[in-house]
Design a protein around this motif. Structure first.
Motif, mmCIF file in Angstrom:
data_model
loop_
_atom_site.group_PDB
_atom_site.id
_atom_site.type_symbol
_atom_site.label_atom_id
_atom_site.label_comp_id
_atom_site.label_asym_id
_atom_site.label_seq_id
_atom_site.Cartn_x
_atom_site.Cartn_y
_atom_site.Cartn_z
ATOM 1 N N SER A 1 0.828 -1.193 0.000
ATOM 2 C CA SER A 1 0.000 0.000 0.000
ATOM 3 C C SER A 1 0.867 1.249 0.000
ATOM 4 O O SER A 1 1.921 1.294 0.638
ATOM 5 N N VAL B 1 -2.277 -4.262 -0.967
ATOM 6 C CA VAL B 1 -3.423 -3.912 -1.794
ATOM 7 C C VAL B 1 -3.595 -4.991 -2.862
ATOM 8 O O VAL B 1 -2.628 -5.397 -3.503
ATOM 9 N N GLU C 1 -7.224 3.283 -2.988
ATOM 10 C CA GLU C 1 -7.202 2.127 -2.102
ATOM 11 C C GLU C 1 -8.402 2.238 -1.174
ATOM 12 O O GLU C 1 -8.594 3.258 -0.521
#
Length: 119
Positions: free
Chosen positions: A37, A45, A103
């Motif tokens: 991430s 992610v 995200e």
């Protein structure tokens, strides 16, 4: 935040008719692409796309052995969520591989996805 919500709603609207979302899977090992991430420490992610056509251009360089793989909304809700929660995974929506990629918390993403599931 409004931009994030718009991007999520656009993703959901694109997935609704097909009931399919797309991730990248290694052709041989069957591993899935997850990346570190940009926004959350010690979090990975899982990039997802609303179509195979959006996912395909990412099958280059370090992901050249990967192909777009379909995941049905039903399978996502039944099989994926629990494991991803345990692994502290967030979702990248229509990932571009840029510094401003969206995200989304797994719970928020899954709640939105559950709202379009056809049984």
């Amino acid at each position: 935040m409004a931009d994030n919500n718009q991007a999520l709603m656009a993703f959901i609207a694109n997935v609704k008719p097909t009931q399919i979302l797309w991730a990248l899977q290694d052709k041989e090992s069957e591993d899935w692409v997850v990346v570190d991430s940009l926004y959350y420490e010690q979090t990975e992610v899982m990039p997802l796309w609303s179509s195979a056509e959006l996912a395909l251009p990412h099958c280059t360089e370090e992901w050249q052995d990967y192909v777009p793989a379909a995941i049905s909304v039903a399978d996502w809700l039944e099989f994926w969520v629990e494991d991803l929660l345990a692994d502290n995974i967030v979702v990248g929506v229509n990932w571009l591989g840029q510094d401003n990629d969206l995200e989304i918390d797994l719970s928020e993403f899954t709640e939105a996805l559950a709202g379009i599931e056809t049984l």
